[in-house]
Scaffold this motif. Sequence first.
Motif, PDB file in Angstrom:
ATOM      1  N   SER A  33       5.777 -16.017 -55.444  1.00 28.35           N
ATOM      2  CA  SER A  33       5.553 -15.679 -57.332  1.00 28.35           C
ATOM      3  C   SER A  33       5.587 -16.852 -58.112  1.00 28.35           C
ATOM      4  N   LYS A  34       6.021 -18.217 -57.424  1.00 24.72           N
ATOM      5  CA  LYS A  34       6.676 -19.415 -58.636  1.00 24.72           C
ATOM      6  C   LYS A  34       5.842 -20.215 -57.710  1.00 24.72           C
ATOM      7  N   TYR A  35       4.824 -21.220 -58.959  1.00 27.90           N
ATOM      8  CA  TYR A  35       4.024 -22.280 -58.066  1.00 27.90           C
ATOM      9  C   TYR A  35       5.079 -23.252 -58.582  1.00 27.90           C
ATOM     10  N   PHE A  36       4.620 -24.537 -58.185  1.00 27.57           N
ATOM     11  CA  PHE A  36       5.646 -25.629 -57.957  1.00 27.57           C
ATOM     12  C   PHE A  36       6.321 -26.202 -59.394  1.00 27.57           C
ATOM     13  N   HIS A  37       5.125 -25.700 -60.107  1.00 25.17           N
ATOM     14  CA  HIS A  37       5.985 -26.431 -61.392  1.00 25.17           C
ATOM     15  C   HIS A  37       6.580 -25.498 -62.390  1.00 25.17           C
ATOM     16  N   ASN A  38       7.153 -24.177 -61.376  1.00 21.32           N
ATOM     17  CA  ASN A  38       8.042 -23.053 -62.862  1.00 21.32           C
ATOM     18  C   ASN A  38       9.152 -23.499 -61.402  1.00 21.32           C
ATOM     19  N   LEU A  39       9.260 -24.787 -60.646  1.00 21.22           N
ATOM     20  CA  LEU A  39      10.741 -24.488 -59.712  1.00 21.22           C
ATOM     21  C   LEU A  39      11.202 -25.929 -60.760  1.00 21.22           C
ATOM     22  N   THR A  40      12.940 -25.785 -60.991  1.00 24.12           N
ATOM     23  CA  THR A  40      13.998 -26.799 -61.397  1.00 24.12           C
ATOM     24  C   THR A  40      13.276 -27.992 -60.734  1.00 24.12           C
ATOM     25  N   GLU A  41      13.568 -29.122 -61.662  1.00 27.99           N
ATOM     26  CA  GLU A  41      13.713 -30.281 -61.333  1.00 27.99           C
ATOM     27  C   GLU A  41      14.630 -30.326 -60.396  1.00 27.99           C
ATOM     28  N   THR A  42      15.950 -30.769 -59.996  1.00 28.34           N
ATOM     29  CA  THR A  42      16.253 -30.648 -58.420  1.00 28.34           C
ATOM     30  C   THR A  42      15.005 -29.600 -57.491  1.00 28.34           C
ATOM     31  N   GLU A  43      14.533 -28.819 -57.520  1.00 27.18           N
ATOM     32  CA  GLU A  43      13.632 -28.040 -56.431  1.00 27.18           C
ATOM     33  C   GLU A  43      12.693 -28.720 -56.115  1.00 27.18           C
ATOM     34  N   LYS A  44      12.413 -29.593 -57.597  1.00 24.93           N
ATOM     35  CA  LYS A  44      11.126 -30.674 -57.586  1.00 24.93           C
ATOM     36  C   LYS A  44      11.495 -31.271 -56.185  1.00 24.93           C
ATOM     37  N   ASN A  45      12.758 -31.906 -56.579  1.00 24.43           N
ATOM     38  CA  ASN A  45      12.818 -33.110 -56.298  1.00 24.43           C
ATOM     39  C   ASN A  45      13.279 -32.868 -54.694  1.00 24.43           C
ATOM     40  N   GLN A  46      13.958 -31.790 -54.692  1.00 22.88           N
ATOM     41  CA  GLN A  46      13.970 -31.506 -52.891  1.00 22.88           C
ATOM     42  C   GLN A  46      12.840 -31.499 -52.439  1.00 22.88           C
ATOM     43  N   ILE A  47      11.895 -30.951 -52.587  1.00 25.19           N
ATOM     44  CA  ILE A  47      11.180 -30.825 -51.725  1.00 25.19           C
ATOM     45  C   ILE A  47      10.164 -32.157 -51.337  1.00 25.19           C
ATOM     46  N   LEU A  48      10.021 -32.903 -52.727  1.00 25.22           N
ATOM     47  CA  LEU A  48       9.805 -34.401 -52.940  1.00 25.22           C
ATOM     48  C   LEU A  48      10.169 -35.359 -51.943  1.00 25.22           C
TER      49      LEU A  48
END
Length: 360
Positions: free
Chosen positions: A99-114
Amino acid sequence: MKIELHELTIREISENYIDNEENGVIGYSGKLNIRPKYQREFVYKDKQRDAVIDTIVKGFPLNVMYWVKNEDDTYEVLDGQQRTISFCQYVHGVFSINSKYFHNLTETEKNQILDYKVMVYFCEGNDKEKLDWFQIINIAGEKLTDQELRNAVYTGSWLSDAKQKFSKSQCTAFKMASEYMNGSPIRQEYLETVLRWINNGDICGYMSMNQHEPNANKLFYYFRSVIDWVQNTFVKYRKEMKGIEWGFLYNQYKDIVVDTAELEKEIAELMADDDVTSKKGIYFYVLDRQEKHLSVRAFDNRMKRTAYEKQKGICKKCGKHFELDQMEADHITPWSEGGKTLAENCQMLCKDCNRRKSDI
Protein backbone atom coordinates in the motif's frame (compact mmCIF):
# COMPACT_ATOMS: atom_id res chain seq x y z
CA MET A 1 32.08 -10.18 -29.29
CA LYS A 2 33.17 -7.28 -27.01
CA ILE A 3 31.75 -7.39 -23.48
CA GLU A 4 32.27 -4.81 -20.73
CA LEU A 5 30.84 -4.81 -17.20
CA HIS A 6 29.30 -1.52 -16.01
CA GLU A 7 27.78 -0.40 -12.71
CA LEU A 8 24.67 1.75 -13.13
CA THR A 9 22.18 3.10 -10.61
CA ILE A 10 18.42 2.74 -10.81
CA ARG A 11 18.35 6.54 -10.86
CA GLU A 12 20.28 6.51 -14.16
CA ILE A 13 18.36 3.64 -15.75
CA SER A 14 14.90 4.98 -14.83
CA GLU A 15 15.67 8.54 -15.99
CA ASN A 16 12.99 9.70 -18.47
CA TYR A 17 11.27 6.29 -18.40
CA ILE A 18 8.52 6.00 -21.06
CA ASP A 19 6.09 3.13 -21.63
CA ASN A 20 3.44 3.67 -24.29
CA GLU A 21 2.17 2.13 -27.50
CA GLU A 22 3.68 4.82 -29.74
CA ASN A 23 7.19 5.09 -28.29
CA GLY A 24 7.61 1.62 -26.80
CA VAL A 25 9.48 1.20 -23.50
CA ILE A 26 12.43 3.55 -23.12
CA GLY A 27 14.79 4.42 -20.25
CA TYR A 28 18.30 5.64 -19.45
CA SER A 29 17.56 9.17 -20.65
CA GLY A 30 16.17 7.93 -23.95
CA LYS A 31 19.23 5.83 -24.78
CA LEU A 32 17.89 2.40 -23.67
CA ASN A 33 15.29 0.41 -25.61
CA ILE A 34 13.95 -1.74 -22.79
CA ARG A 35 11.61 -3.79 -24.96
CA PRO A 36 13.15 -4.34 -28.41
CA LYS A 37 10.94 -5.86 -31.12
CA TYR A 38 12.24 -9.36 -30.43
CA GLN A 39 11.29 -9.19 -26.74
CA ARG A 40 8.02 -10.43 -25.30
CA GLU A 41 5.43 -8.36 -23.47
CA PHE A 42 5.82 -7.84 -19.72
CA VAL A 43 4.95 -11.22 -18.17
CA TYR A 44 5.94 -10.91 -14.52
CA LYS A 45 3.15 -11.62 -12.05
CA ASP A 46 2.66 -9.22 -9.12
CA LYS A 47 4.64 -11.46 -6.76
CA GLN A 48 7.61 -11.59 -9.13
CA ARG A 49 7.48 -7.85 -9.69
CA ASP A 50 7.22 -7.16 -5.94
CA ALA A 51 10.13 -9.53 -5.26
CA VAL A 52 12.38 -7.37 -7.46
CA ILE A 53 11.62 -4.31 -5.33
CA ASP A 54 12.04 -6.29 -2.11
CA THR A 55 15.47 -7.45 -3.30
CA ILE A 56 16.49 -3.84 -3.99
CA VAL A 57 15.17 -2.51 -0.68
CA LYS A 58 17.07 -5.18 1.25
CA GLY A 59 20.25 -4.41 -0.69
CA PHE A 60 20.56 -7.90 -2.11
CA PRO A 61 22.09 -8.21 -5.60
CA LEU A 62 19.89 -8.60 -8.66
CA ASN A 63 21.14 -10.97 -11.32
CA VAL A 64 23.48 -9.33 -13.81
CA MET A 65 21.80 -7.83 -16.90
CA TYR A 66 22.91 -7.68 -20.52
CA TRP A 67 22.51 -4.77 -22.91
CA VAL A 68 23.45 -4.68 -26.58
CA LYS A 69 25.30 -1.54 -27.63
CA ASN A 70 24.25 -0.18 -31.03
CA GLU A 71 26.38 1.75 -33.50
CA ASP A 72 24.69 5.03 -32.53
CA ASP A 73 25.60 4.56 -28.83
CA THR A 74 22.08 3.56 -27.87
CA TYR A 75 21.31 0.27 -26.16
CA GLU A 76 18.83 -2.60 -26.22
CA VAL A 77 18.03 -4.84 -23.25
CA LEU A 78 19.16 -8.31 -24.21
CA ASP A 79 18.43 -9.87 -20.82
CA GLY A 80 16.77 -8.20 -17.83
CA GLN A 81 13.68 -6.60 -19.36
CA GLN A 82 11.29 -7.87 -16.68
CA ARG A 83 13.48 -6.68 -13.79
CA THR A 84 14.13 -3.31 -15.44
CA ILE A 85 10.45 -2.62 -16.09
CA SER A 86 9.61 -3.69 -12.52
CA PHE A 87 11.85 -1.14 -10.82
CA CYS A 88 11.17 1.59 -13.41
CA GLN A 89 7.42 1.19 -12.97
CA TYR A 90 7.75 1.36 -9.18
CA VAL A 91 9.89 4.49 -9.26
CA HIS A 92 7.38 6.14 -11.62
CA GLY A 93 4.36 5.27 -9.48
CA VAL A 94 2.73 2.56 -11.58
CA PHE A 95 2.16 0.22 -8.60
CA SER A 96 2.55 0.13 -4.82
CA ILE A 97 4.21 -2.27 -2.37
CA ASN A 98 2.31 -2.95 0.86
CA SER A 99 0.00 0.00 0.00
CA LYS A 100 3.01 2.32 -0.37
CA TYR A 101 3.79 4.02 -3.65
CA PHE A 102 7.27 5.37 -4.30
CA HIS A 103 6.10 8.91 -3.57
CA ASN A 104 4.94 7.78 -0.11
CA LEU A 105 8.50 6.85 0.91
CA THR A 106 10.84 9.07 2.88
CA GLU A 107 13.66 10.77 1.00
CA THR A 108 16.10 8.34 2.60
CA GLU A 109 14.06 5.36 1.39
CA LYS A 110 13.72 6.85 -2.08
CA ASN A 111 17.45 7.48 -2.38
CA GLN A 112 18.21 3.98 -1.13
CA ILE A 113 16.31 2.62 -4.14
CA LEU A 114 17.51 5.20 -6.66
CA ASP A 115 21.16 4.75 -5.67
CA TYR A 116 20.97 0.94 -5.81
CA LYS A 117 23.64 -0.31 -8.20
CA VAL A 118 22.80 -2.68 -11.03
CA MET A 119 25.50 -4.70 -12.76
CA VAL A 120 25.12 -4.54 -16.54
CA TYR A 121 27.20 -6.14 -19.28
CA PHE A 122 27.46 -3.99 -22.44
CA CYS A 123 27.75 -6.33 -25.45
CA GLU A 124 28.85 -5.40 -28.95
CA GLY A 125 28.79 -7.81 -31.89
CA ASN A 126 27.05 -9.04 -35.03
CA ASP A 127 23.60 -10.65 -35.20
CA LYS A 128 24.95 -14.20 -34.92
CA GLU A 129 26.97 -13.30 -31.82
CA LYS A 130 23.95 -11.60 -30.26
CA LEU A 131 21.80 -14.70 -30.78
CA ASP A 132 24.53 -16.96 -29.35
CA TRP A 133 24.72 -14.79 -26.26
CA PHE A 134 20.94 -14.67 -25.98
CA GLN A 135 20.79 -18.48 -26.00
CA ILE A 136 23.55 -18.77 -23.40
CA ILE A 137 22.07 -16.30 -20.92
CA ASN A 138 18.48 -17.46 -21.42
CA ILE A 139 18.88 -20.07 -18.69
CA ALA A 140 17.18 -18.62 -15.63
CA GLY A 141 14.01 -16.58 -15.13
CA GLU A 142 11.30 -16.29 -17.76
CA LYS A 143 12.71 -18.42 -20.55
CA LEU A 144 12.26 -17.28 -24.11
CA THR A 145 10.88 -19.66 -26.69
CA ASP A 146 12.92 -20.70 -29.73
CA GLN A 147 10.89 -18.31 -31.88
CA GLU A 148 11.47 -15.41 -29.50
CA LEU A 149 15.19 -16.14 -29.79
CA ARG A 150 14.94 -16.09 -33.61
CA ASN A 151 13.13 -12.78 -33.41
CA ALA A 152 16.23 -11.36 -31.72
CA VAL A 153 18.15 -11.73 -34.98
CA TYR A 154 15.59 -11.03 -37.71
CA THR A 155 14.14 -7.72 -36.50
CA GLY A 156 12.75 -5.21 -38.97
CA SER A 157 9.55 -4.05 -40.64
CA TRP A 158 8.68 -7.58 -41.80
CA LEU A 159 8.86 -9.01 -38.27
CA SER A 160 6.90 -6.11 -36.79
CA ASP A 161 4.06 -6.73 -39.25
CA ALA A 162 4.22 -10.51 -38.77
CA LYS A 163 3.87 -10.06 -35.01
CA GLN A 164 0.83 -7.82 -35.51
CA LYS A 165 -0.81 -10.58 -37.54
CA PHE A 166 0.32 -13.65 -35.57
CA SER A 167 1.59 -12.65 -32.12
CA LYS A 168 -1.05 -10.58 -30.32
CA SER A 169 -3.52 -12.16 -27.89
CA GLN A 170 -6.49 -11.40 -30.16
CA CYS A 171 -4.61 -11.18 -33.46
CA THR A 172 -6.23 -11.96 -36.80
CA ALA A 173 -4.60 -15.39 -37.01
CA PHE A 174 -5.97 -16.38 -33.60
CA LYS A 175 -9.48 -15.28 -34.51
CA MET A 176 -9.32 -17.22 -37.79
CA ALA A 177 -7.74 -20.45 -36.63
CA SER A 178 -7.83 -20.96 -32.86
CA GLU A 179 -9.92 -24.11 -33.40
CA TYR A 180 -7.21 -25.57 -35.64
CA MET A 181 -3.97 -24.53 -33.94
CA ASN A 182 -2.29 -25.24 -30.62
CA GLY A 183 -0.23 -22.81 -28.61
CA SER A 184 -0.33 -19.16 -27.69
CA PRO A 185 0.10 -16.24 -30.09
CA ILE A 186 1.88 -14.09 -27.49
CA ARG A 187 4.53 -16.79 -26.99
CA GLN A 188 5.12 -16.69 -30.77
CA GLU A 189 3.79 -20.24 -31.29
CA TYR A 190 1.36 -19.26 -34.06
CA LEU A 191 4.12 -17.41 -35.92
CA GLU A 192 6.55 -20.29 -35.45
CA THR A 193 4.03 -22.83 -36.75
CA VAL A 194 3.19 -20.90 -39.91
CA LEU A 195 6.87 -20.22 -40.64
CA ARG A 196 7.56 -23.94 -40.30
CA TRP A 197 4.75 -24.73 -42.73
CA ILE A 198 5.58 -22.23 -45.44
CA ASN A 199 9.25 -23.18 -45.75
CA ASN A 200 9.07 -26.92 -44.95
CA GLY A 201 10.65 -26.55 -41.53
CA ASP A 202 13.39 -24.01 -42.37
CA ILE A 203 12.19 -21.13 -40.21
CA CYS A 204 15.47 -19.21 -40.09
CA GLY A 205 15.82 -19.50 -43.87
CA TYR A 206 12.45 -17.90 -44.46
CA MET A 207 12.98 -15.15 -41.88
CA SER A 208 16.39 -14.35 -43.36
CA MET A 209 14.99 -14.09 -46.91
CA ASN A 210 12.14 -11.81 -45.84
CA GLN A 211 13.69 -9.80 -43.00
CA HIS A 212 13.83 -6.55 -44.97
CA GLU A 213 10.46 -6.88 -46.70
CA PRO A 214 8.05 -4.02 -45.85
CA ASN A 215 5.35 -6.37 -44.53
CA ALA A 216 4.40 -10.00 -43.92
CA ASN A 217 1.44 -10.08 -46.34
CA LYS A 218 2.83 -13.06 -48.26
CA LEU A 219 3.04 -15.12 -45.06
CA PHE A 220 -0.47 -14.13 -44.06
CA TYR A 221 -1.95 -14.91 -47.49
CA TYR A 222 -0.36 -18.36 -47.28
CA PHE A 223 -1.80 -18.89 -43.80
CA ARG A 224 -5.27 -17.82 -44.90
CA SER A 225 -5.04 -20.20 -47.88
CA VAL A 226 -4.19 -23.08 -45.55
CA ILE A 227 -7.16 -22.42 -43.27
CA ASP A 228 -9.53 -21.91 -46.24
CA TRP A 229 -8.37 -25.24 -47.70
CA VAL A 230 -8.93 -27.05 -44.41
CA GLN A 231 -12.42 -25.65 -43.97
CA ASN A 232 -13.42 -26.37 -47.57
CA THR A 233 -11.92 -29.87 -47.66
CA PHE A 234 -13.07 -31.14 -44.26
CA VAL A 235 -16.59 -29.79 -44.11
CA LYS A 236 -17.43 -30.91 -40.57
CA TYR A 237 -15.33 -29.61 -37.69
CA ARG A 238 -14.25 -32.05 -34.97
CA LYS A 239 -12.11 -31.37 -31.91
CA GLU A 240 -9.49 -33.80 -33.25
CA MET A 241 -8.67 -31.24 -35.94
CA LYS A 242 -7.00 -28.91 -33.43
CA GLY A 243 -3.20 -29.01 -33.56
CA ILE A 244 -2.76 -30.97 -36.80
CA GLU A 245 0.13 -29.83 -39.01
CA TRP A 246 -2.28 -28.49 -41.61
CA GLY A 247 0.29 -26.54 -43.55
CA PHE A 248 2.23 -29.65 -44.52
CA LEU A 249 -0.95 -31.35 -45.72
CA TYR A 250 -1.91 -28.22 -47.65
CA ASN A 251 1.52 -28.03 -49.32
CA GLN A 252 1.16 -31.60 -50.61
CA TYR A 253 -2.54 -31.95 -51.38
CA LYS A 254 -3.91 -28.46 -52.10
CA ASP A 255 -4.15 -29.13 -55.88
CA ILE A 256 -5.90 -32.50 -55.58
CA VAL A 257 -9.66 -32.44 -56.19
CA VAL A 258 -11.59 -34.49 -53.62
CA ASP A 259 -15.23 -35.42 -53.18
CA THR A 260 -15.85 -33.66 -49.87
CA ALA A 261 -19.07 -35.56 -49.17
CA GLU A 262 -17.36 -38.95 -49.63
CA LEU A 263 -14.41 -37.74 -47.58
CA GLU A 264 -16.67 -36.77 -44.70
CA LYS A 265 -18.48 -40.14 -44.91
CA GLU A 266 -15.18 -42.02 -44.63
CA ILE A 267 -13.99 -39.83 -41.76
CA ALA A 268 -17.22 -40.46 -39.86
CA GLU A 269 -16.81 -44.23 -40.31
CA LEU A 270 -13.21 -44.15 -39.15
CA MET A 271 -14.12 -42.04 -36.13
CA ALA A 272 -16.64 -44.70 -35.13
CA ASP A 273 -14.17 -47.57 -35.63
CA ASP A 274 -12.91 -48.80 -32.25
CA ASP A 275 -9.81 -50.24 -33.92
CA VAL A 276 -8.64 -46.74 -34.88
CA THR A 277 -6.89 -45.43 -31.77
CA SER A 278 -5.40 -42.27 -33.31
CA LYS A 279 -8.35 -40.16 -34.35
CA LYS A 280 -6.13 -37.25 -35.42
CA GLY A 281 -4.36 -39.62 -37.77
CA ILE A 282 -7.56 -40.05 -39.76
CA TYR A 283 -6.99 -36.69 -41.49
CA PHE A 284 -3.62 -37.86 -42.75
CA TYR A 285 -4.85 -41.34 -43.70
CA VAL A 286 -7.73 -40.18 -45.89
CA LEU A 287 -5.20 -38.27 -48.00
CA ASP A 288 -2.15 -40.59 -48.16
CA ARG A 289 -3.76 -43.99 -47.26
CA GLN A 290 -0.94 -44.96 -44.87
CA GLU A 291 -2.36 -47.02 -42.04
CA LYS A 292 0.49 -46.06 -39.68
CA HIS A 293 -1.34 -42.78 -38.98
CA LEU A 294 -4.29 -44.63 -37.46
CA SER A 295 -2.44 -46.69 -34.86
CA VAL A 296 -4.81 -49.58 -35.50
CA ARG A 297 -5.52 -51.42 -32.25
CA ALA A 298 -3.18 -54.36 -31.70
CA PHE A 299 -4.15 -57.86 -30.57
CA ASP A 300 -3.77 -58.22 -26.81
CA ASN A 301 -1.63 -60.89 -25.14
CA ARG A 302 -4.63 -63.14 -24.45
CA MET A 303 -5.60 -63.16 -28.14
CA LYS A 304 -1.99 -63.88 -29.13
CA ARG A 305 -1.70 -66.79 -26.69
CA THR A 306 -5.02 -68.28 -27.80
CA ALA A 307 -4.00 -68.18 -31.49
CA TYR A 308 -0.53 -69.53 -30.71
CA GLU A 309 -1.86 -72.53 -28.78
CA LYS A 310 -4.46 -73.19 -31.47
CA GLN A 311 -1.71 -73.26 -34.12
CA LYS A 312 0.59 -75.29 -31.83
CA GLY A 313 3.32 -72.76 -32.47
CA ILE A 314 3.29 -73.32 -36.24
CA CYS A 315 3.62 -70.21 -38.43
CA LYS A 316 0.66 -69.97 -40.80
CA LYS A 317 2.89 -68.88 -43.67
CA CYS A 318 6.10 -70.90 -43.63
CA GLY A 319 4.83 -73.88 -41.56
CA LYS A 320 7.77 -73.86 -39.17
CA HIS A 321 7.58 -74.03 -35.37
CA PHE A 322 8.53 -71.00 -33.25
CA GLU A 323 8.39 -69.94 -29.62
CA LEU A 324 5.73 -67.36 -28.78
CA ASP A 325 8.22 -64.53 -28.42
CA GLN A 326 9.50 -65.27 -31.93
CA MET A 327 6.08 -64.66 -33.47
CA GLU A 328 3.79 -61.69 -34.13
CA ALA A 329 0.03 -61.34 -34.33
CA ASP A 330 -1.53 -60.63 -37.73
CA HIS A 331 -5.01 -59.88 -39.02
CA ILE A 332 -6.30 -62.82 -41.12
CA THR A 333 -8.62 -60.43 -42.94
CA PRO A 334 -6.68 -57.17 -43.16
CA TRP A 335 -8.07 -54.21 -41.26
CA SER A 336 -8.24 -52.24 -44.53
CA GLU A 337 -10.61 -54.90 -45.88
CA GLY A 338 -12.90 -54.81 -42.88
CA GLY A 339 -11.07 -57.24 -40.61
CA LYS A 340 -11.46 -56.44 -36.93
CA THR A 341 -9.00 -56.86 -34.09
CA LEU A 342 -10.85 -59.82 -32.63
CA ALA A 343 -9.63 -63.25 -31.46
CA GLU A 344 -11.27 -65.02 -34.42
CA ASN A 345 -9.35 -62.78 -36.85
CA CYS A 346 -5.95 -63.35 -35.24
CA GLN A 347 -3.19 -65.55 -36.63
CA MET A 348 0.40 -65.92 -35.52
CA LEU A 349 3.22 -65.53 -38.02
CA CYS A 350 6.95 -65.74 -37.46
CA LYS A 351 8.58 -62.31 -37.47
CA ASP A 352 10.13 -62.77 -40.91
CA CYS A 353 6.87 -63.83 -42.55
CA ASN A 354 4.88 -61.08 -40.89
CA ARG A 355 7.33 -58.42 -42.01
CA ARG A 356 7.47 -59.76 -45.54
CA LYS A 357 3.68 -59.62 -45.64
CA SER A 358 3.74 -56.02 -44.37
CA ASP A 359 6.14 -55.05 -47.15
CA ILE A 360 3.85 -56.32 -49.90
